[in-house]
Design a protein around this motif. Structure first.
Motif, mmCIF file in Angstrom:
data_model
loop_
_atom_site.group_PDB
_atom_site.id
_atom_site.type_symbol
_atom_site.label_atom_id
_atom_site.label_comp_id
_atom_site.label_asym_id
_atom_site.label_seq_id
_atom_site.Cartn_x
_atom_site.Cartn_y
_atom_site.Cartn_z
ATOM 1 N N PHE A 1 -33.522 -0.423 -60.974
ATOM 2 C CA PHE A 1 -32.601 0.693 -60.757
ATOM 3 C C PHE A 1 -32.635 1.668 -61.937
ATOM 4 N N LEU A 2 -32.590 1.152 -63.150
ATOM 5 C CA LEU A 2 -32.600 2.013 -64.331
ATOM 6 C C LEU A 2 -33.931 2.758 -64.457
ATOM 7 N N LEU A 3 -35.033 2.088 -64.157
ATOM 8 C CA LEU A 3 -36.336 2.751 -64.199
ATOM 9 C C LEU A 3 -36.419 3.876 -63.173
ATOM 10 N N LEU A 4 -35.911 3.622 -61.978
ATOM 11 C CA LEU A 4 -35.937 4.647 -60.932
ATOM 12 C C LEU A 4 -35.054 5.832 -61.306
ATOM 13 N N LYS A 5 -33.880 5.560 -61.865
ATOM 14 C CA LYS A 5 -33.000 6.649 -62.284
ATOM 15 C C LYS A 5 -33.663 7.469 -63.391
ATOM 16 N N ARG A 6 -34.329 6.792 -64.312
ATOM 17 C CA ARG A 6 -35.020 7.495 -65.392
ATOM 18 C C ARG A 6 -36.133 8.388 -64.847
ATOM 19 N N ALA A 7 -36.737 7.972 -63.745
ATOM 20 C CA ALA A 7 -37.823 8.745 -63.136
ATOM 21 C C ALA A 7 -37.316 9.834 -62.198
ATOM 22 N N GLY A 8 -35.998 9.980 -62.044
ATOM 23 C CA GLY A 8 -35.450 11.013 -61.159
ATOM 24 C C GLY A 8 -35.591 10.683 -59.693
ATOM 25 N N PHE A 9 -35.469 9.413 -59.353
ATOM 26 C CA PHE A 9 -35.660 8.957 -57.975
ATOM 27 C C PHE A 9 -34.566 9.497 -57.063
ATOM 28 N N ARG A 10 -34.955 9.904 -55.844
ATOM 29 C CA ARG A 10 -34.018 10.337 -54.806
ATOM 30 C C ARG A 10 -34.030 9.331 -53.664
ATOM 31 N N ILE A 11 -32.842 8.939 -53.218
ATOM 32 C CA ILE A 11 -32.767 7.915 -52.176
ATOM 33 C C ILE A 11 -33.253 8.428 -50.827
ATOM 34 N N SER A 12 -33.412 9.727 -50.677
ATOM 35 C CA SER A 12 -33.942 10.264 -49.421
ATOM 36 C C SER A 12 -35.425 9.951 -49.250
ATOM 37 N N LEU A 13 -36.115 9.619 -50.343
ATOM 38 C CA LEU A 13 -37.547 9.296 -50.306
ATOM 39 C C LEU A 13 -38.363 10.381 -49.605
ATOM 40 N N ASN A 14 -38.013 11.639 -49.887
ATOM 41 C CA ASN A 14 -38.707 12.737 -49.235
ATOM 42 C C ASN A 14 -39.670 13.460 -50.167
ATOM 43 N N ARG A 15 -40.020 12.812 -51.278
ATOM 44 C CA ARG A 15 -41.016 13.354 -52.193
ATOM 45 C C ARG A 15 -42.054 12.282 -52.513
ATOM 46 N N LEU A 16 -43.249 12.721 -52.807
ATOM 47 C CA LEU A 16 -44.311 11.782 -53.138
ATOM 48 C C LEU A 16 -43.963 10.987 -54.393
ATOM 49 N N ARG A 17 -43.361 11.627 -55.365
ATOM 50 C CA ARG A 17 -43.016 10.941 -56.608
ATOM 51 C C ARG A 17 -41.973 9.852 -56.382
ATOM 52 N N ASP A 18 -41.093 10.023 -55.379
ATOM 53 C CA ASP A 18 -40.105 8.988 -55.073
ATOM 54 C C ASP A 18 -40.775 7.732 -54.529
ATOM 55 N N ALA A 19 -41.727 7.924 -53.621
ATOM 56 C CA ALA A 19 -42.440 6.778 -53.057
ATOM 57 C C ALA A 19 -43.245 6.052 -54.126
ATOM 58 N N LEU A 20 -43.923 6.807 -54.991
ATOM 59 C CA LEU A 20 -44.697 6.189 -56.063
ATOM 60 C C LEU A 20 -43.792 5.426 -57.029
#
Length: 337
Positions: A103-122
């Protein structure tokens, strides 16, 4: 009165938090009982561990404050099957820290729960699943070896199963829960769209059953269905199809049939992780790319509409010509002057 109202608000807030924690613990425990049906090592290590996906999804949706629910659920699951109380505490700590670190790593990477960007999936694949779940697998397997529940030579096979199960829980369960959270039934949708979705799900299940239970190498047959799901339904279609493929592949591995049979446990886990990781990566990345493209198109259309309104306000007496404009010396496309 103000102090009483403030106290009531505080009680409600803490009461709501306690209910969330209890709900997370219950979901974690239920997912664990389902996951243990496919245990491969010492009755507690499975190739698909749904609680990790449930825990990460809950952290993303409800915030890090619900981590006690993850710990309580892990304690309820591991207490009856752990080798010793101290080992259970260590395993619970690892099972809690892994999704929390993800969770902390994803937040640091700017993750969006919508998963509508390539960077979110990666980020979900590499940070949330593959990297974050190293903690629980390493801590848990090391504890079992130190407690004498596993021989020292069984560390890597058990570690591979543990890491595979935790990582697949994130890759399969978390996108599914995030897709369900954002799912909305369209008000106006044609019947053929529902039929297409039903055919897609049934076709994915049928082809995966054949591919995972046949001695021939037919696993590649599932990819057209994953591509179909991602292109037509984005995450709402890709997540369920990826879930179906992974569950059926894990079931075939647990029963030692199909293309996963006849190998050592470590080889089976490497092959299974490679296959399930590839299917999840294909579904998530392609759905994210399509969603990102659609968002970009909508933004361009909105900007064009706004520019057209500005032009109309600035030149109210001018008649806007269609674009691209036609020069005076050009003939119309149909050749008529």
């Amino acid at each position: 009165m103000t102090a009483v109202a403030r106290d009531d608000g505080t009680i409600r807030r803490y009461g709501a938090m306690v209910l969330r924690i209890a709900a997370v613990a219950a979901l974690y425990y239920a997912g664990a009982r389902i996951g243990l049906l496919q245990e491969l090592v010492r009755g507690q290590v499975t190739p698909l561990w749904p609680p990790t996906g449930i825990a990460l999804a809950c952290l993303l949706l409800l915030g890090p404050g619900i981590w006690p629910g993850v710990a309580l659920g892990a304690l309820a699951v591991n207490a009856p099957i752990g080798p010793s109380p101290l080992a259970v505490v260590a395993i619970v700590a690892g099972n809690t820290l892994a999704p929390l670190c993800s969770f902390l790593l994803l937040k640091r990477a700017g993750f969006r729960i919508s998963l509508n960007r390539l960077r979110d999936a990666l980020a979900l694949v590499f940070l949330g699943a593959l990297l974050g779940m190293l903690i629980s697998a390493t801590v848990g397997t090391a504890v079992l070896v130190l407690a004498g529940a596993l021989p020292s030579g069984g560390f890597w096979p058990a570690w591979s199963v543990w890491w595979t199960g935790d990582a697949m829980g994130v890759l399969v369960i978390t996108p599914l829960l995030l897709a369900l959270r954002g799912a909305r039934v369209p008000r106006e949708i044609h019947l053929y769209r529902w039929l297409e979705a039903a055919v897609l799900l049934l076709g994915t299940a049928a082809v995966t059953l054949v591919a995972t239970r046949s001695i021939a190498s037919l696993l590649f047959l599932v990819f057209p269905f994953l591509i179909w799901a991602a292109l037509r339904f984005q995450l709402a279609g890709a997540a369920p199809c990826s879930f179906i493929v992974s569950v059926l592949a894990i079931n075939a591995t647990a029963e030692d049939i199909g293309p996963f049979s006849g190998n050592s446990l470590l080889t089976q886990m490497v092959t299974l992780q490679a296959f399930n990781g590839t299917t999840a990566l294909t579904a998530l990345l392609l759905s994210a790319i399509i969603a990102e493209r659609n968002n970009t198109r909508r933004q361009i259309e909105r900007v064009c509409a706004e520019l057209a309104e500005v032009v109309v306000r600035l030149t109210p007496d001018e008649t806007l010509r269609p674009w691209p404009s036609q020069r005076d010396d050009e003939e119309p496309p149909d050749g008529r002057g």
